[in-house]
Motif scaffolding. Structure first.
Motif, mmCIF file in Angstrom:
data_model
loop_
_atom_site.group_PDB
_atom_site.id
_atom_site.type_symbol
_atom_site.label_atom_id
_atom_site.label_comp_id
_atom_site.label_asym_id
_atom_site.label_seq_id
_atom_site.Cartn_x
_atom_site.Cartn_y
_atom_site.Cartn_z
ATOM 1 N N LYS A 133 92.844 -8.514 4.652
ATOM 2 C CA LYS A 133 92.640 -8.226 3.237
ATOM 3 C C LYS A 133 93.549 -7.083 2.807
ATOM 4 O O LYS A 133 94.057 -6.334 3.623
ATOM 5 C CB LYS A 133 91.180 -7.830 2.987
ATOM 6 C CG LYS A 133 90.210 -8.961 3.251
ATOM 7 C CD LYS A 133 88.788 -8.571 2.911
ATOM 8 C CE LYS A 133 88.280 -7.470 3.830
ATOM 9 N NZ LYS A 133 86.918 -7.035 3.478
ATOM 10 N N LYS A 134 93.701 -6.959 1.503
ATOM 11 C CA LYS A 134 94.597 -5.902 1.043
ATOM 12 C C LYS A 134 93.936 -4.531 1.179
ATOM 13 O O LYS A 134 92.721 -4.426 1.277
ATOM 14 C CB LYS A 134 95.037 -6.154 -0.393
ATOM 15 C CG LYS A 134 93.939 -6.206 -1.426
ATOM 16 C CD LYS A 134 94.562 -6.523 -2.785
ATOM 17 C CE LYS A 134 93.540 -7.117 -3.734
ATOM 18 N NZ LYS A 134 94.184 -7.656 -4.939
ATOM 19 N N SER A 193 90.458 -13.921 11.811
ATOM 20 C CA SER A 193 90.084 -13.572 10.439
ATOM 21 C C SER A 193 91.341 -13.274 9.619
ATOM 22 O O SER A 193 92.393 -12.968 10.157
ATOM 23 C CB SER A 193 89.211 -12.332 10.459
ATOM 24 O OG SER A 193 89.930 -11.267 11.050
ATOM 25 N N GLY A 243 90.226 -3.254 0.755
ATOM 26 C CA GLY A 243 89.263 -4.208 1.256
ATOM 27 C C GLY A 243 88.863 -5.345 0.337
ATOM 28 O O GLY A 243 88.085 -6.195 0.694
ATOM 29 N N LYS A 244 89.425 -5.338 -0.888
ATOM 30 C CA LYS A 244 89.035 -6.405 -1.801
ATOM 31 C C LYS A 244 90.157 -7.437 -1.942
ATOM 32 O O LYS A 244 91.206 -7.146 -2.479
ATOM 33 C CB LYS A 244 88.711 -5.829 -3.183
ATOM 34 C CG LYS A 244 87.503 -4.903 -3.169
ATOM 35 C CD LYS A 244 86.239 -5.648 -3.565
ATOM 36 C CE LYS A 244 85.056 -4.707 -3.769
ATOM 37 N NZ LYS A 244 84.281 -4.468 -2.566
ATOM 38 N N GLY A 245 89.887 -8.597 -1.439
ATOM 39 C CA GLY A 245 90.810 -9.695 -1.672
ATOM 40 C C GLY A 245 91.920 -9.820 -0.655
ATOM 41 O O GLY A 245 92.281 -8.873 0.028
ATOM 42 N N LYS A 246 92.434 -11.016 -0.600
ATOM 43 C CA LYS A 246 93.525 -11.302 0.317
ATOM 44 C C LYS A 246 94.817 -10.738 -0.253
ATOM 45 O O LYS A 246 94.986 -10.643 -1.459
ATOM 46 C CB LYS A 246 93.638 -12.824 0.453
ATOM 47 C CG LYS A 246 94.645 -13.300 1.468
ATOM 48 C CD LYS A 246 94.711 -14.820 1.430
ATOM 49 C CE LYS A 246 95.991 -15.319 2.076
ATOM 50 N NZ LYS A 246 96.057 -16.776 2.080
ATOM 51 N N PRO A 282 86.816 -10.320 8.368
ATOM 52 C CA PRO A 282 88.124 -9.964 7.820
ATOM 53 C C PRO A 282 88.384 -8.462 7.886
ATOM 54 O O PRO A 282 87.468 -7.659 7.772
ATOM 55 C CB PRO A 282 88.040 -10.411 6.363
ATOM 56 C CG PRO A 282 86.862 -11.302 6.264
ATOM 57 C CD PRO A 282 85.936 -10.899 7.354
ATOM 58 N N ALA A 313 90.695 -5.138 6.425
ATOM 59 C CA ALA A 313 91.581 -4.654 5.371
ATOM 60 C C ALA A 313 92.727 -3.879 6.003
ATOM 61 O O ALA A 313 92.525 -3.101 6.923
ATOM 62 C CB ALA A 313 90.817 -3.767 4.405
#
Length: 489
Positions: free
Chosen positions: A241-242, A238, A245-248, A316, A318
């Motif tokens: 994420k940053k 996986s 927890g939102k977004g790569k 994924p 974070a």
RNA sequence: GCCCCCAUCGUCUAGGGGACCAGGACGUGGGCCUUUCAAGCCCAAGACCGGAGUUCGAAUCUCCGUGGGGGCACCA
């Protein structure tokens, strides 16, 4: 549970520094190799000559070494399947492309970039214009020196199914596939061809790589099948994420993190910041893998035993730096005094301070459980090595005392210390405690002005030990200076 | 737009039909200890995305939604 010895690879492209995602992929590959008594290969994928950076490969290797991720075969150590620099294998890749050409499984394409760009603007993939060109005609154009690429002849009908270890079967309709490029016009292979050819040539049994490769997995399987090669076990990790927890994690996020938090997703930066490799490894291992519901502390060696592909998590994760700090703090506390002293020394030097070994060693027990990274040490103990300190006058005033009362307390404390037969920790404590009683002050109230006077800061290592290490002369001098500051307040 | 993947506390996760009024860890709040700050110890709050279905029974299986993520190059 134990399997046949695996041959796995970490295959970065030398375009920049090693970051968390890559390091974690490398780690899992390493662990799996060790776990099965197999081999880890390091292969540098440098077929993109435009993005190539000479220093990057060395940097990548330095970071891996620092983490303790050792490879058995690679560009530096060699191996039976050399070369491990992909660009040096380009001749073989060209042969492979030719092989597919001969078999009718690939074809020459003469479309220029403008045309392809047009196509893409119309949200359309390659329209296969050259797919049905007569092979002889195509060969002629090639011979006449016309620029071309070689494309894979993807099946137009039916579907392709590939099995991923973590996700089970993945099926795509072949109509979704396009005739992707195998060989660029500069004669270099594209990743899809190069990686598959090398994986096969190097006897790779498990491809453990990032999820970003999942969409091109059918292409890779199709290439393998076109050659009649056995497929490796596919295992797609996986993405990370940053924090939050939102977004790569993007380049911009990474930069912001470096500046604002003192954290970084770059391994060499974590090294610079004074993180311990074992802490970083323990932390990384847990982003997407877990053994059970109780154990979280692992050394690299322990991970080699405990790790298993079965316990990998497909969703994924974070990135959470507070957890890194937790592991880091824990590890620092387990270190020997000499290791801590050696670890923190460079950071004092960096601040222009010149710590002597003996003093450094005495300070370690005072700050070992207070620092997180080695980089933190000077802010705790830098004052030991400064000629003098400049406290904020207001900080010299103790809780619930007036400046005048604080001044009096400080002066009394100084007086007490002047006459003390020795300046060791215990007598100092005894005397100051007695003084606090005598003055009707809480110990903390008496100690605050002293602490701030000698350290220049409101929070410091334990005071009695601090006084002893600092020595009578220096301590009294600093208290004297602070007296003046308090008078002016 | 098209394709693919994923879905349990804020975060990392355990769990894989009954052992779950869902366990651990980080973080958060509180307490103890205490010379500041830590460390340590104790306590607390905190989650199965929604809806159908299968089943005696669903966090766990199926489908549909929704949300999140990834990918659609002569980059890797």
């Amino acid at each position: 549970m134990s399997s046949d010895p695996a041959r796995v690879r970490f295959a970065p492209s030398p375009t920049g520094h090693l970051h968390l995602g890559g390091a974690r992929t490398a780690l899992y590959n390493f662990l799996y190799a060790r776990q099965t008594g197999g081999k880890l290969l390091l292969r540098i994928e440098d077929t993109d000559r435009k993005r190539y950076r000479a220093a990057a490969a060395e940097g990548l290797m330095d970071s891996l070494r620092w983490l303790g991720i050792a490879w058995d075969e690679g560009p530096d150590v060699g191996g039976a399947f050399a070369p491990y620099i992909q660009s040096e294998r380009a001749a073989r890749h060209r042969e492979h492309a030719q092989q597919l050409l001969n078999a009718g499984k690939a074809y020459h394409c003469f479309c220029d970039r403008n045309r392809l760009q047009e196509l893409r603007r119309g949200r359309q993939s390659y329209d296969r214009l050259c797919r049905e060109l007569a092979p002889t005609a195509a060969r002629q154009r090639v011979q006449s020196g016309q620029a071309h690429v070689i494309r894979f002849r993807s099946p137009k009908e039916g579907s392709t199914t590939v099995r991923d270890l973590l996700r089970g079967e993945i099926t795509v309709r072949n109509a979704q596939l396009d005739d992707f490029v195998l060989l660029k016009s500069d004669g270099f292979p594209v990743y899809h061809l190069a990686a598959m050819a090398d994986d096969h040539a190097m006897g790779i049994t498990h491809v453990i790589r990032g999820e970003e490769w999942l969409p091109s997995l059918p292409k890779h399987a199709l290439i393998m099948r076109a050659f009649g090669w056995p497929e490796p076990t596919w295992c797609h990790l996986s993405v990370l994420k940053k924090p939050g927890g939102k977004g790569k994690m993007s380049k911009r996020d990474a930069r912001q993190l470096d500046k604002a938090e003192g954290h970084s997703i770059f391994i060499h930066k974590l090294h610079e910041r004074g993180y311990l490799p074992e802490a970083v490894v323990n932390w990384m291992a847990l982003m997407g893998w877990s053994l059970d519901d109780r154990r979280e502390d692992f050394t690299l060696a322990e991970l080699q035993c405990a790790f298993g592909l079965e316990q990998l998590n497909a969703s994924p994760a974070a990135v959470d730096f507070s957890k890194l700090d937790h592991f880091q703090g824990k590890r620092v506390r387990q270190l020997s005094a000499t290791d801590v002293a050696a670890g923190i020394k460079p950071y004092f030097l960096r601040e222009g301070l010149k710590p002597d070994e003996a003093t450094l060693l005495k300070i370690v027990p005072l700050i070992q459980e207070r620092i997180v990274t080695f980089e933190d040490a000077p802010q705790w103990a830098g004052f030991f090595f400064q000629p003098h300190v400049s406290p904020e006058p207001a900080h010299l005033v103790a809780k619930k005392l007036t400046p005048a009362e604080s001044l009096a307390a400080l002066q009394q404390a100084r007086q007490t210390l002047v006459t003390l037969p020795t300046f060791e920790r215990d007598p100092v404590e005894k005397a100051l405690r007695a003084l606090a009683d005598e003055l009707g002050l809480k110990l903390g109230q008496l100690l605050t002005p002293v602490r701030v006077a000698v350290s220049g800061q409101r929070v410091s290592p334990p005071l009695f030990e601090t006084l002893e290490i600092l020595g009578r002369e220096s301590a009294l001098q600093r208290m004297e200076n602070a007296t003046k500051l308090l008078k002016d307040l």
